[in-house]
Scaffold this active site. Sequence first.
Site, mmCIF file in Angstrom:
data_model
loop_
_atom_site.group_PDB
_atom_site.id
_atom_site.type_symbol
_atom_site.label_atom_id
_atom_site.label_comp_id
_atom_site.label_asym_id
_atom_site.label_seq_id
_atom_site.Cartn_x
_atom_site.Cartn_y
_atom_site.Cartn_z
ATOM 1 N N LYS A 483 0.866 -1.261 0.028
ATOM 2 C CA LYS A 483 -0.081 -0.517 -0.076
ATOM 3 C C LYS A 483 0.609 1.401 -0.101
ATOM 4 C CE LYS A 483 -0.498 -0.428 4.772
ATOM 5 N NZ LYS A 483 -1.189 0.525 6.373
ATOM 6 N N ARG A 582 -9.485 0.557 15.725
ATOM 7 C CA ARG A 582 -9.440 1.392 14.328
ATOM 8 C C ARG A 582 -10.573 0.589 13.708
ATOM 9 N NH1 ARG A 582 -4.144 1.427 11.588
ATOM 10 N NH2 ARG A 582 -4.750 -0.698 10.911
ATOM 11 N N TYR A 710 13.793 32.570 2.409
ATOM 12 C CA TYR A 710 12.210 32.944 2.300
ATOM 13 C C TYR A 710 12.420 33.201 4.051
ATOM 14 C CZ TYR A 710 10.773 31.520 -2.141
ATOM 15 O OH TYR A 710 9.773 31.653 -2.851
ATOM 16 N N MET A 759 9.512 25.157 -1.636
ATOM 17 C CA MET A 759 8.302 24.131 -2.276
ATOM 18 C C MET A 759 9.916 22.826 -3.302
ATOM 19 S SD MET A 759 5.679 24.264 -5.003
ATOM 20 C CE MET A 759 4.684 24.547 -3.884
#
Length: 815
Positions: A483, A582, A710, A759
């Site tokens: 997964k 869960r 930044y 980013m």
Amino acid sequence: MYSLQQIAEIGNAKFIGATNNKVSIFLNDSRALQSPVDTLFIALKTQRNDGHNYIPDLIEKGVSSFLIQEHAFDVSKFKNAGVSFVVSADPLKTMQTLAAYHRKQFSIPVIGITGSNGKTVVKEWLYQLLKSNFSICRSPKSYNSQIGVPLSVLNLNHSHTLAIFEAGISLPNEMDVLAEIISPTIGVFTSIGSAHDEGFDTREQKINEKLKLITTCDKKVINGLHKHQLTSQTLKNVLIVSEFDDADLRINFVNDTLELKGAAANYHYKIPFSDKASILNISTCVAVLMQMGFKENDIAQRLLSLQSVALRLEIKNGINNALIINDYYNSDLDSIKIALNYLAQQNRRVRKVVIVSDLEQSGISANSLYKQLAELFTQNKIDLVVGIGKEISNHKPLFKANSLFFADTQSFINQFKLINYQFSEASILLKGARSFGFENISRLLQLKSHDTVFEINLNKLINNVNYYRSLISSNVKLMCMVKAMGYGSGGAEIAKTLQHIGVNYLAVAYADEGVELRQSQVTLPIMVMSPEEDALEDIINYQLEPEIYSFKVLSAFVKKLDALGVTEPYPIHLKIDTGMHRLGFEEKDLEQLISELKNYPQLKVRSVFSHLAGTDNPALDEFTKEQIHIFEKVYSAIELTLNYSVLKHICNSGGITRFKDAHYDMVRLGIGMYGIGVQADEQSKLENVGSLITRISQIKKVDKEQTVGYNRNGKLDKDTAIATIPIGYADGFSRMLGNGKHGVYINGKFCKTVGNICMDMCMIDITGMDCKEGDEVIIFENAEQIHKMAEALNSISYEVLTNVSARVKRVYVQE
């Protein structure tokens, strides 16, 4: 070519069958089948597998000759199938005896190589250095084991004028068998190191065991040992090369020149490598050529064209949804067979394409060589062959109609825009000699991406799976979790590898992950752990198996089966909540669950399972035991009501190692498969699978009291060297790691971040470092680095791995 009757007589076995078939191909891996008619399948029983299980499928594929273990297979079922058997008390011993007999039929020089490190590289470099003089048979890949050596030697045929075989051992007395099989005339000892120390009482014992291969050889080369470590017999006709003062040839390296200092003369060679391992391995090769009678000038010329040895294949995503398999460092029939096997294993596209250069092979006529190559492509059902080079182009009538030929690599590149449609939706194998520059074709075909890559080592994945297999009994099945893109590693690629090594089940989180695997030709059973209602139709259409964890999901799935007209019992997996709280049915739901299951004949409960909450925490062991107790009560009641057996599983990676009494019928392997263990002893047995790597884009000198990044958050209190690297939070390198809270590794040194993470990039303090633009930067490459990054994030290793974004190119490597 041997008849089965001959093999039985040579190998102290018996022949059973109507037809005394003749065979020339010896196979112990059913997945590598290419030519059924000529193949003898050797069914071996190992701790983890039993080759006899694959015989019925191989018979369907046309194999009619088998070497089997006595009492391990019922041959009477196949009396009328035109199948014949060699039955042995020990098939491995029969194969080894046959190989030793086969070796004795040849009087050619045979080089036998052993040592702790460098065996495969020395073998491949000797092949490069000698191929112009000899037709060479050599061990495929690293075939140096009790199984690999006989398979290698059985490849010998009368076209060969030289053989090069490597031998590796991990226990005493193993070399006695291999030495008899290889029977080398020239013996080579490459080095001594710590590998397999655990199998021997002392390092001296290991050295003496390895030396058994070469002791009686006509000529010997030894690297890395002192003379006092050798017997008088071993010292006969030996050339010792090492960095030690007592060597016959003492190694020294200055700039690009290898110097070998002898008592009578010094030898100087320009070499194209400067790392220590390569220098030692080249020194060994030079000594071998000296022992074979080659002169200094001749050796010097050969060394100039020495090329690096690619010990692994690379898999990359290509343009037009193609898959690129790079293996463009050599091109001969044996290596092509190996690469075609890998293509078959990883193929998950509509078509199979091979781009191949002229072959590097002597001792066989060109017509015969390319005829064999064409037959290989036909046997492997290659849809398109692209031949590059004058020799292969001259023999194009031997290849079937859907083939293209070009005089050289540049001609192919020049015409690529006209033919690129032919590579869409294809698995493309690049198999070329280095001189053809196939790396230029690879760049043309692969998807463009930035310098940051997530490198996935499939060999390490396999080794980790095999470690966990060694902890479970042979009747316990293995479900592997793929997964979240295979924990970030890439779901389809990981799944194909797991399918190839024979795991029993896969599990994904959502149906779309399972659909992707089916579309990638993964045929293993796949459990979907979160079957959303709008995906139930896909689950059924792609034969996925849902986890049923509530009455709502149970009812919805039955309704969908009815709506689609499915009447055959459909496999489901019942999730029991034993304390995780869960998902899952609780113990109080048991009576209603049993009642509803009785009303649904269209369902077949394949397994009942639960999830342990704290297997990695010894402080929670009592709670874990209580979960196991509840699970046993629940599954017992369900099986009693169903009146048939179901698979039971509760152990995750941590449970496999720490709760062996709860393995039941199946265990679920997750993070451990990717190299992350829950305890120190377990971690020492695992290898990290994924390495996140980038490169330095630019280096700047920034003055004291200036700022970086930044919001001017990176305030400098000294003159600082700043490296900008192309990885940011959009790639999975979190903003939480900025402003010195974490860092990266350059040339083995930890370098902290400066300022905010951007980013697409971030800045690193490299003050005092000896590095340059373009140098490699390691984000992480081992479990310790992953753990440290997780600590900096106040998180866990799972998050570090799964956070590597999809835009980071995955590169898959395998030896």
